[in-house]
Write a protein that holds these residues in place. Structure first.
Motif, PDB file in Angstrom:
ATOM      1  N   GLY A 188       0.791  -1.228   0.000  1.00  0.00           N
ATOM      2  CA  GLY A 188       0.000   0.000   0.000  1.00  0.00           C
ATOM      3  C   GLY A 188       0.824   1.278   0.000  1.00  0.00           C
ATOM      4  O   GLY A 188       0.268   2.371   0.109  1.00  0.00           O
ATOM      5  N   ILE A 189       2.127   1.164  -0.143  1.00  0.00           N
ATOM      6  CA  ILE A 189       2.985   2.351  -0.081  1.00  0.00           C
ATOM      7  C   ILE A 189       2.698   3.299  -1.247  1.00  0.00           C
ATOM      8  O   ILE A 189       2.578   4.510  -1.058  1.00  0.00           O
ATOM      9  CB  ILE A 189       4.472   1.947  -0.032  1.00  0.00           C
ATOM     10  CG1 ILE A 189       4.754   1.233   1.297  1.00  0.00           C
ATOM     11  CG2 ILE A 189       5.381   3.164  -0.208  1.00  0.00           C
ATOM     12  CD1 ILE A 189       6.117   0.583   1.383  1.00  0.00           C
ATOM     13  N   ALA A 190       2.578   2.768  -2.456  1.00  0.00           N
ATOM     14  CA  ALA A 190       2.324   3.626  -3.623  1.00  0.00           C
ATOM     15  C   ALA A 190       1.008   4.383  -3.455  1.00  0.00           C
ATOM     16  O   ALA A 190       0.941   5.582  -3.724  1.00  0.00           O
ATOM     17  CB  ALA A 190       2.311   2.797  -4.899  1.00  0.00           C
ATOM     18  N   SER A 191      -0.020   3.697  -2.987  1.00  0.00           N
ATOM     19  CA  SER A 191      -1.321   4.357  -2.788  1.00  0.00           C
ATOM     20  C   SER A 191      -1.236   5.461  -1.748  1.00  0.00           C
ATOM     21  O   SER A 191      -1.756   6.563  -1.949  1.00  0.00           O
ATOM     22  CB  SER A 191      -2.374   3.335  -2.339  1.00  0.00           C
ATOM     23  OG  SER A 191      -2.563   2.363  -3.324  1.00  0.00           O
ATOM     24  N   HIS A 192      -0.575   5.190  -0.627  1.00  0.00           N
ATOM     25  CA  HIS A 192      -0.439   6.206   0.426  1.00  0.00           C
ATOM     26  C   HIS A 192       0.398   7.390  -0.054  1.00  0.00           C
ATOM     27  O   HIS A 192       0.073   8.543   0.234  1.00  0.00           O
ATOM     28  CB  HIS A 192       0.170   5.604   1.694  1.00  0.00           C
ATOM     29  CG  HIS A 192      -0.732   4.638   2.383  1.00  0.00           C
ATOM     30  ND1 HIS A 192      -1.958   4.988   2.902  1.00  0.00           N
ATOM     31  CD2 HIS A 192      -0.592   3.313   2.628  1.00  0.00           C
ATOM     32  CE1 HIS A 192      -2.531   3.936   3.436  1.00  0.00           C
ATOM     33  NE2 HIS A 192      -1.726   2.894   3.277  1.00  0.00           N
ATOM     34  N   LEU A 193       1.452   7.109  -0.781  1.00  0.00           N
ATOM     35  CA  LEU A 193       2.312   8.164  -1.305  1.00  0.00           C
ATOM     36  C   LEU A 193       1.528   9.057  -2.270  1.00  0.00           C
ATOM     37  O   LEU A 193       1.551  10.287  -2.157  1.00  0.00           O
ATOM     38  CB  LEU A 193       3.511   7.520  -2.007  1.00  0.00           C
ATOM     39  CG  LEU A 193       4.642   8.393  -2.507  1.00  0.00           C
ATOM     40  CD1 LEU A 193       5.206   9.291  -1.424  1.00  0.00           C
ATOM     41  CD2 LEU A 193       5.752   7.515  -3.076  1.00  0.00           C
ATOM     42  N   LEU A 194       0.795   8.442  -3.177  1.00  0.00           N
ATOM     43  CA  LEU A 194      -0.027   9.209  -4.115  1.00  0.00           C
ATOM     44  C   LEU A 194      -1.121   9.996  -3.398  1.00  0.00           C
ATOM     45  O   LEU A 194      -1.331  11.171  -3.689  1.00  0.00           O
ATOM     46  CB  LEU A 194      -0.665   8.278  -5.142  1.00  0.00           C
ATOM     47  CG  LEU A 194       0.068   8.110  -6.444  1.00  0.00           C
ATOM     48  CD1 LEU A 194      -0.550   7.002  -7.273  1.00  0.00           C
ATOM     49  CD2 LEU A 194       0.099   9.395  -7.232  1.00  0.00           C
ATOM     50  N   ASP A 195      -1.820   9.353  -2.481  1.00  0.00           N
ATOM     51  CA  ASP A 195      -2.884  10.042  -1.730  1.00  0.00           C
ATOM     52  C   ASP A 195      -2.351  11.292  -1.047  1.00  0.00           C
ATOM     53  O   ASP A 195      -2.962  12.357  -1.107  1.00  0.00           O
ATOM     54  CB  ASP A 195      -3.500   9.120  -0.669  1.00  0.00           C
ATOM     55  CG  ASP A 195      -4.464   8.101  -1.237  1.00  0.00           C
ATOM     56  OD1 ASP A 195      -4.916   8.272  -2.390  1.00  0.00           O
ATOM     57  OD2 ASP A 195      -4.763   7.127  -0.520  1.00  0.00           O
ATOM     58  N   ARG A 196      -1.215  11.170  -0.387  1.00  0.00           N
ATOM     59  CA  ARG A 196      -0.635  12.297   0.354  1.00  0.00           C
ATOM     60  C   ARG A 196      -0.207  13.412  -0.584  1.00  0.00           C
ATOM     61  O   ARG A 196      -0.491  14.581  -0.348  1.00  0.00           O
ATOM     62  CB  ARG A 196       0.552  11.800   1.191  1.00  0.00           C
ATOM     63  CG  ARG A 196       1.232  12.865   1.988  1.00  0.00           C
ATOM     64  CD  ARG A 196       0.334  13.352   3.137  1.00  0.00           C
ATOM     65  NE  ARG A 196       1.059  14.332   3.912  1.00  0.00           N
ATOM     66  CZ  ARG A 196       1.061  15.648   3.677  1.00  0.00           C
ATOM     67  NH1 ARG A 196       0.334  16.143   2.712  1.00  0.00           N
ATOM     68  NH2 ARG A 196       1.762  16.452   4.426  1.00  0.00           N
TER      69      ARG A 196
END
Length: 135
Positions: free
Chosen positions: A72-80
């Motif tokens: 889920g790192i890519a999703s969290h990075l993009l969301d932020r």
């Protein structure tokens, strides 16, 4: 494992993202004017760049360390990163990634800024890419 800390790097520290990309054997590189976001644990485990284009941004690179994928790192990075941007964001990706970006509210880009349309046309001569837009 605790989730990584996500932040936008100050310009003076953006070479750290390039070091991360090189360590991952990626051709991705930052430019001085890019907005560079990273996910960090003890070290950088993910990075993305937003480059100013037209009236928005072009997501030029998103990469998560091979050992940290599917967490889920890519999703969290993009969301932020996207939470801090109030303009359109465009990206090019292979068709296999379309569902991933759709879950993050990207939609097919019907109209691209001229600069991106020309670039996409060049890229599509050698690879299969689609253009997506956020906002």
């Amino acid at each position: 494992m605790k989730p990584p800390h996500i932040r936008c790097l100050p310009t003076a520290l953006t070479p750290l993202a390039d070091k991360f990309y090189r360590a991952q054997r990626s051709p991705m590189r930052t430019k001085q004017a890019d907005q560079v976001w990273v996910a960090e644990s003890d070290e950088i485990v993910g990075a993305l760049c937003l480059r100013t284009v037209a009236d928005g941004f072009w997501l030029t690179s998103l990469l998560v360390a091979a050992t940290r994928r599917n967490q889920g790192i890519a999703s969290h990075l993009l969301d932020r990163a996207l939470a801090e941007v109030e303009a359109p964001v465009w990206l090019f990706c292979g068709p296999a990634l379309a569902d991933f970006y759709a879950r993050l509210h990207f939609k097919p880009a019907a109209d691209l800024p001229v600069e991106l349309a020309e670039r996409l046309s060049r890229y599509q001569r050698t690879k299969s890419l689609i253009a997506l837009r956020y906002r």
